[in-house]
Scaffold this motif. Structure first.
Motif, PDB file in Angstrom:
ATOM      1  N   ASN A 176       0.825  -1.215   0.000  1.00  0.00           N
ATOM      2  CA  ASN A 176       0.000   0.000   0.000  1.00  0.00           C
ATOM      3  C   ASN A 176       0.859   1.264   0.000  1.00  0.00           C
ATOM      4  OD1 ASN A 176      -2.416   1.402  -0.089  1.00  0.00           O
ATOM      5  ND2 ASN A 176      -2.557   1.558   2.155  1.00  0.00           N
ATOM      6  N   VAL A 177       1.831   1.265  -0.912  1.00  0.00           N
ATOM      7  CA  VAL A 177       2.696   2.442  -1.081  1.00  0.00           C
ATOM      8  C   VAL A 177       2.750   2.785  -2.568  1.00  0.00           C
ATOM      9  CG1 VAL A 177       4.123   1.836   0.913  1.00  0.00           C
ATOM     10  CG2 VAL A 177       4.806   1.051  -1.373  1.00  0.00           C
ATOM     11  N   PRO A 178       3.081   4.024  -2.914  1.00  0.00           N
ATOM     12  CA  PRO A 178       3.204   4.378  -4.320  1.00  0.00           C
ATOM     13  C   PRO A 178       4.341   3.589  -4.998  1.00  0.00           C
ATOM     14  CG  PRO A 178       3.051   6.343  -2.951  1.00  0.00           C
ATOM     15  CD  PRO A 178       3.273   5.186  -2.022  1.00  0.00           C
ATOM     16  N   ALA A 179       4.128   3.205  -6.233  1.00  0.00           N
ATOM     17  CA  ALA A 179       5.153   2.458  -6.962  1.00  0.00           C
ATOM     18  C   ALA A 179       6.440   3.260  -7.081  1.00  0.00           C
ATOM     19  CB  ALA A 179       4.637   2.085  -8.356  1.00  0.00           C
ATOM     20  N   SER A 180       6.331   4.557  -7.109  1.00  0.00           N
ATOM     21  CA  SER A 180       7.515   5.408  -7.260  1.00  0.00           C
ATOM     22  C   SER A 180       8.462   5.317  -6.074  1.00  0.00           C
ATOM     23  CB  SER A 180       7.102   6.861  -7.469  1.00  0.00           C
ATOM     24  OG  SER A 180       6.330   7.316  -6.366  1.00  0.00           O
ATOM     25  N   GLU A 181       7.946   4.821  -4.942  1.00  0.00           N
ATOM     26  CA  GLU A 181       8.773   4.717  -3.734  1.00  0.00           C
ATOM     27  C   GLU A 181       9.528   3.382  -3.657  1.00  0.00           C
ATOM     28  OE1 GLU A 181       6.589   5.491  -0.204  1.00  0.00           O
ATOM     29  OE2 GLU A 181       5.899   7.482  -0.859  1.00  0.00           O
ATOM     30  N   ILE A 182       9.272   2.501  -4.609  1.00  0.00           N
ATOM     31  CA  ILE A 182       9.861   1.167  -4.549  1.00  0.00           C
ATOM     32  C   ILE A 182      11.116   1.106  -5.416  1.00  0.00           C
ATOM     33  CG2 ILE A 182       9.496  -1.286  -5.097  1.00  0.00           C
ATOM     34  CD1 ILE A 182       6.525  -0.839  -4.479  1.00  0.00           C
ATOM     35  N   SER A 183      12.165   0.544  -4.854  1.00  0.00           N
ATOM     36  CA  SER A 183      13.410   0.338  -5.593  1.00  0.00           C
ATOM     37  C   SER A 183      13.747  -1.156  -5.570  1.00  0.00           C
ATOM     38  CB  SER A 183      14.552   1.126  -4.963  1.00  0.00           C
ATOM     39  OG  SER A 183      14.813   0.666  -3.644  1.00  0.00           O
ATOM     40  N   ILE A 184      14.627  -1.534  -6.496  1.00  0.00           N
ATOM     41  CA  ILE A 184      15.122  -2.914  -6.509  1.00  0.00           C
ATOM     42  C   ILE A 184      16.639  -2.872  -6.498  1.00  0.00           C
ATOM     43  CG2 ILE A 184      15.127  -5.142  -7.694  1.00  0.00           C
ATOM     44  CD1 ILE A 184      12.572  -4.379  -9.095  1.00  0.00           C
ATOM     45  N   THR A 185      17.220  -3.597  -5.586  1.00  0.00           N
ATOM     46  CA  THR A 185      18.681  -3.719  -5.495  1.00  0.00           C
ATOM     47  C   THR A 185      19.029  -5.170  -5.224  1.00  0.00           C
ATOM     48  OG1 THR A 185      18.848  -1.483  -4.569  1.00  0.00           O
ATOM     49  CG2 THR A 185      20.771  -2.926  -4.337  1.00  0.00           C
ATOM     50  N   ALA A 186      19.835  -5.740  -6.082  1.00  0.00           N
ATOM     51  CA  ALA A 186      20.293  -7.126  -5.917  1.00  0.00           C
ATOM     52  C   ALA A 186      19.133  -8.071  -5.640  1.00  0.00           C
ATOM     53  CB  ALA A 186      21.333  -7.216  -4.815  1.00  0.00           C
ATOM     54  N   SER A 187      18.094  -7.965  -6.451  1.00  0.00           N
ATOM     55  CA  SER A 187      16.902  -8.827  -6.401  1.00  0.00           C
ATOM     56  C   SER A 187      15.989  -8.549  -5.216  1.00  0.00           C
ATOM     57  CB  SER A 187      17.280 -10.325  -6.401  1.00  0.00           C
ATOM     58  OG  SER A 187      17.849 -10.693  -7.637  1.00  0.00           O
ATOM     59  N   MET A 188      16.246  -7.480  -4.463  1.00  0.00           N
ATOM     60  CA  MET A 188      15.414  -7.149  -3.313  1.00  0.00           C
ATOM     61  C   MET A 188      14.580  -5.907  -3.602  1.00  0.00           C
ATOM     62  SD  MET A 188      15.896  -9.437  -0.986  1.00  0.00           S
ATOM     63  CE  MET A 188      15.084  -8.625   0.394  1.00  0.00           C
ATOM     64  N   LEU A 189      13.246  -6.051  -3.452  1.00  0.00           N
ATOM     65  CA  LEU A 189      12.320  -4.919  -3.535  1.00  0.00           C
ATOM     66  C   LEU A 189      12.316  -4.220  -2.184  1.00  0.00           C
ATOM     67  CD1 LEU A 189       9.750  -7.153  -5.254  1.00  0.00           C
ATOM     68  CD2 LEU A 189      10.245  -4.912  -6.235  1.00  0.00           C
ATOM     69  N   LYS A 190      12.377  -2.880  -2.220  1.00  0.00           N
ATOM     70  CA  LYS A 190      12.462  -2.129  -0.970  1.00  0.00           C
ATOM     71  C   LYS A 190      11.576  -0.887  -1.047  1.00  0.00           C
ATOM     72  CE  LYS A 190      17.340  -3.414  -0.403  1.00  0.00           C
ATOM     73  NZ  LYS A 190      18.739  -2.911  -0.264  1.00  0.00           N
ATOM     74  N   ALA A 191      10.934  -0.585   0.047  1.00  0.00           N
ATOM     75  CA  ALA A 191      10.180   0.667   0.212  1.00  0.00           C
ATOM     76  C   ALA A 191      10.048   0.919   1.701  1.00  0.00           C
ATOM     77  CB  ALA A 191       8.811   0.586  -0.435  1.00  0.00           C
ATOM     78  N   GLY A 192      10.754   1.913   2.205  1.00  0.00           N
ATOM     79  CA  GLY A 192      10.746   2.162   3.635  1.00  0.00           C
ATOM     80  C   GLY A 192      11.265   0.962   4.389  1.00  0.00           C
ATOM     81  N   ASN A 193      10.461   0.450   5.322  1.00  0.00           N
ATOM     82  CA  ASN A 193      10.864  -0.730   6.095  1.00  0.00           C
ATOM     83  C   ASN A 193      10.439  -2.045   5.446  1.00  0.00           C
ATOM     84  OD1 ASN A 193      12.058   0.786   8.154  1.00  0.00           O
ATOM     85  ND2 ASN A 193      10.060   1.123   9.143  1.00  0.00           N
ATOM     86  N   ASN A 194       9.785  -1.946   4.298  1.00  0.00           N
ATOM     87  CA  ASN A 194       9.317  -3.149   3.604  1.00  0.00           C
ATOM     88  C   ASN A 194      10.446  -3.754   2.770  1.00  0.00           C
ATOM     89  OD1 ASN A 194       6.409  -3.066   4.309  1.00  0.00           O
ATOM     90  ND2 ASN A 194       6.500  -1.095   3.205  1.00  0.00           N
ATOM     91  N   ARG A 195      10.549  -5.082   2.817  1.00  0.00           N
ATOM     92  CA  ARG A 195      11.558  -5.802   2.058  1.00  0.00           C
ATOM     93  C   ARG A 195      10.942  -7.091   1.510  1.00  0.00           C
ATOM     94  NH1 ARG A 195      13.720  -1.705   3.200  1.00  0.00           N
ATOM     95  NH2 ARG A 195      15.850  -1.312   3.930  1.00  0.00           N
ATOM     96  N   ALA A 196      11.309  -7.436   0.295  1.00  0.00           N
ATOM     97  CA  ALA A 196      10.883  -8.725  -0.272  1.00  0.00           C
ATOM     98  C   ALA A 196      11.780  -9.054  -1.459  1.00  0.00           C
ATOM     99  CB  ALA A 196       9.423  -8.664  -0.727  1.00  0.00           C
ATOM    100  N   HIS A 197      12.136 -10.317  -1.598  1.00  0.00           N
ATOM    101  CA  HIS A 197      12.891 -10.670  -2.803  1.00  0.00           C
ATOM    102  C   HIS A 197      11.910 -10.874  -3.957  1.00  0.00           C
ATOM    103  CE1 HIS A 197      11.854 -14.948  -2.565  1.00  0.00           C
ATOM    104  NE2 HIS A 197      12.367 -15.025  -1.343  1.00  0.00           N
TER     105      HIS A 197
END
Length: 724
Positions: A139-160
């Motif tokens: 429930n965050v804007p897509a623009s806030e999500i980054s991917i680094t080394a196969s990890m999706l990140k947004a704030g405190n959220n993490r997921a491969h």
């Protein structure tokens, strides 16, 4: 080269509308039952453990496609390189066609050139839906999500990536996914990125066709006519009955060979040696090499076709005749075998409704319909499991699927219920044809007032493309000129006035085929050795004179001039070490520009190739280490063949049989090689073949500088050149 694609073309046939949980792939490229694999599109799948699976429409024969295509996907997904797996695509023209060929196939140094944007866009489309899935989950804007080394990140959220793959596969990918700006590349252009095939090959995990063994499999070798075009009249297999493991022998309906079956390869080979056969040679090639060479030279007297549009042959001949000085050269090039380290082989096994082929398959787009036709099957019931190939150099890419067709016939003759593995021996390979054609060139260059007044160039050889399904791809409508016979001459980027290129097609039953760098194997040699002769006649330095001929300012001339200057600079042109001599050549092939300086020494009359300095402009360098490896490999391959190799015939029968008399480049022959890659933002172009053409003429030019002997007959040993 820019490839325009639409999302429909790019993702057509994808299982992106639902999560696919039934298909996975093994490391050798074959399919296996699996779970938790989400198919983003035909080129990218992601398993629930986060591994990114890249589906390769181009197979691997040593040229680095497994690494190159995987790099494009990993780049756009920002995937962890260590969590990227590679798999060969199934035979499917609709999804996996070569955009240049219109059918699925690998060749012509096109893998990276035709797939660069396709694979990047496929990965970018996958990235977009993965980000969208994460945005909805968090429930965050897509623009806030980054991917680094196969990890999706947004704030405190993490997921491969695997944790979002199932949801992402149900979403609709954008029509025009955005790809990275080159300034943001982290993998494309990265030096020494580990190759994806190295671990599999060095640990023995990689499967080659020779490795395939199936329960109940029978082995087969072919007893072929000793002369090309010969037809079987009768045979006697009684002598093979005493060979342990011999199963039987059957004549192929084509009349050109006998399939000899055994419980193992050795039994089949021994049984074949014990079989006697009679052949009808009335329509065969019965000439010896000298006769064939004379025939090719005779065709130069009256060219059949003009290969330069708008050229006036009569005017060219008149301008040459009126010149102050005429440079003349007649050059002869022999038949050449491909001689990959893994001889041809494949396995055909029955399935419930058809067949499954295990093969280092270079052209699935040609093999699938050919076998379907031979076995009267629906093409949908011909499955091809592509595995690694131990080299090819063009040999596995015949237009008639020759060795796979042999296997299909052998399979059918045995009843279609038993898996059959057809194996070519090294002797079959060397004697079996599909050679680089024999060619002859005759060049007359008229010089007047210190410059070229006219260039009369004549070429004769058997065409490779004419009369094949590939004719429409490389021959202009209505033209009789097979472009592969004259490429590198009729499209030269040198500023040469009044140039005429006459072509004559040689006729012979000897099967011919593209060989690493195709027509450029002989045209570059002819052009670059003659240009050196012209430079000498005009009293000009070979590099400076070439730069004059490339001073027109068009894009091709600029890029050729750039690699020429870079190679000369890095080699210390004109200032070799004591006892060393240099030669140079520059050539464009497969849209890539390569210049090479060869440095030699001569001791007691024997030539030693000491060093080759190479400069290459292949557009964006996706994998610099792969590019260097391909240039080095092309240089070695080209050297070995111009130095010693030829296929000769006596009364139509090939004289050579194996590596003792068709000698590959030895480690003691291999010079030091330096490769310098031109930084470029242009689209990537070919690297598998362009390293070959310049090395032969550069060596010939160095030999002339050292000895005063012009090399006009290949191999060079036939021109009286000895090598240390």
């Amino acid at each position: 080269m820019t490839i325009q694609t639409t999302r429909r073309t790019l993702l057509k046939g994808a299982a992106a509308t639902s999560m696919a949980l039934v298909i996975g792939m093994r490391a050798d490229g074959s399919f296996a039952a699996a779970s938790g694999v989400a198919h983003m599109n035909p080129f990218v799948s992601i398993s629930d453990d986060g591994v990114v699976h890249v589906i390769l429409k181009h197979f691997e024969m040593g040229q680095g496609t497994t690494t190159g295509l995987a790099t494009l996907v990993a780049e756009e997904l920002d995937a962890d390189w260590n969590r990227v797996a590679i798999h060969f695509a199934p035979a499917d023209n609709e999804r996996y066609k070569n955009l240049f060929f219109g059918a699925q196939g690998t060749g012509g140094s096109t893998a990276m050139a035709n797939s660069y944007m396709q694979y990047r866009q496929a990965a970018a489309a996958a990235r977009a839906v993965l980000v969208q899935a994460a945005a909805e989950a968090w429930n965050v804007p897509a623009s806030e999500i980054s991917i680094t080394a196969s990890m999706l990140k947004a704030g405190n959220n993490r997921a491969h990536l695997g944790e979002m793959a199932a949801k992402a596969a149900t979403l609709t990918a954008p029509e025009n996914p955005s790809v990275k700006d080159p300034s943001d590349f982290r993998l494309i252009g990265l030096d020494h990125l580990p190759r994806k095939d190295s671990h599999l090959k060095t640990t023995g995990l990689a499967t080659f066709a020779l490795d395939v063994k199936l329960p109940g499999m029978v082995y087969a070798v072919l007893l072929r006519s000793p002369r090309f075009g010969g037809k079987l009249t009768s045979f006697d297999a009684s002598g093979a009955n005493s060979v342990p493991g011999f199963i039987g022998a059957k004549a192929l309906p084509t009349g050109g060979a006998i399939a000899v079956y055994g419980k193992n390869t050795w039994a089949a080979i021994q049984a074949r040696d014990a079989i006697t056969a009679d052949w009808d040679f009335s329509a065969a090639e019965n000439r010896s090499t000298d006769e064939l060479a004379d025939y090719h030279r005779s065709l130069l007297d009256a060219p059949q076709f003009e290969a330069v549009e708008g050229a006036d042959r009569a005017a060219t001949e008149a301008a040459v005749a009126a010149a102050d000085t005429v440079i003349e050269a007649e050059l002869n090039f022999p038949f050449l075998a491909h001689a990959p380290m893994e001889p041809l082989n494949c396995v055909i096994e029955p399935t419930e409704n058809g067949i499954r082929v295990h093969d280092g398959c270079q052209f699935p787009g040609a093999v699938k319909p050919t076998l379907a036709h031979i076995l009267e099957l629906d093409p949908a019931n011909v499955e091809i499991r592509t595995v690694f190939a131990g080299g090819s150099f063009g040999r596995r890419a015949t237009t008639n699927a020759d060795y796979q067709a042999e296997a299909a016939l052998a399979f059918a003759l045995l009843g279609r219920k038993t898996p059959v593995k057809v194996v070519w021996t090294r002797e079959d390979d060397i004697k079996g044809g599909y050679y680089r054609p024999m060619f002859a060139h005759r060049v007359k260059v008229g010089l007047k007032d210190g410059r070229i007044a006219a260039w009369d160039h004549r070429v004769a050889g058997k065409p490779i493309i004419k009369g094949t399904p590939f004719e429409s791809l490389v021959m202009k409508p209505g033209s009789q000129v097979d472009a592969t016979s004259v490429e590198g001459v009729n499209d030269s980027h040198y500023a040469i006035p009044a140039m005429s290129v006459g072509l004559s097609d040689a006729e012979t039953p000897v099967p011919v085929l593209w060989w690493r760098s195709v027509g450029h194997t002989h045209t570059a040699f002819a052009m670059e050795t003659v240009v050196d002769q012209v430079a000498e006649a005009l009293g000009k330095d070979p590099v400076a004179y070439r730069l004059e001929l490339l001073s027109g300012g068009d894009k091709d001339q600029k890029r050729l001039a750039e690699v020429l200057k870079l190679a000369a600079e890095k080699a210390g042109w004109g200032k070799p070490a004591a006892g060393r001599h240099q030669g140079i050549a520059v050539h464009k092939s497969f849209s890539t520009y390569v210049a090479e300086v060869v440095e030699i020494s001569v001791t007691d009359g024997a030539v030693k190739v000491e060093k080759v300095t190479c400069a290459v402009d292949c557009g964006t360098a996706v994998n610099p280490d792969v590019i260097r490896a391909q240039m080095e490999g092309g240089i070695g391959y080209g050297l070995g063949h111009v130095m010693r190799n030829q296929i000769t015939m006596t009364d139509g029968e090939v004289d050579q049989f194996n590596f003792p008399d068709y000698e590959p480049l030895r480690i003691t022959d291999m010079p030091a090689v330096e490769v310098h890659i031109v930084a470029s933002s242009e689209a990537p172009t070919g690297v598998g073949e362009p390293g070959v053409p310049p090395v032969g003429p550069a060596l010939a030019n160095a030999i002339y500088a050292a000895t005063g002997t012009r090399v006009t007959q290949l191999p060079m040993t036939e021109n009286g050149i000895a090598f240390a």
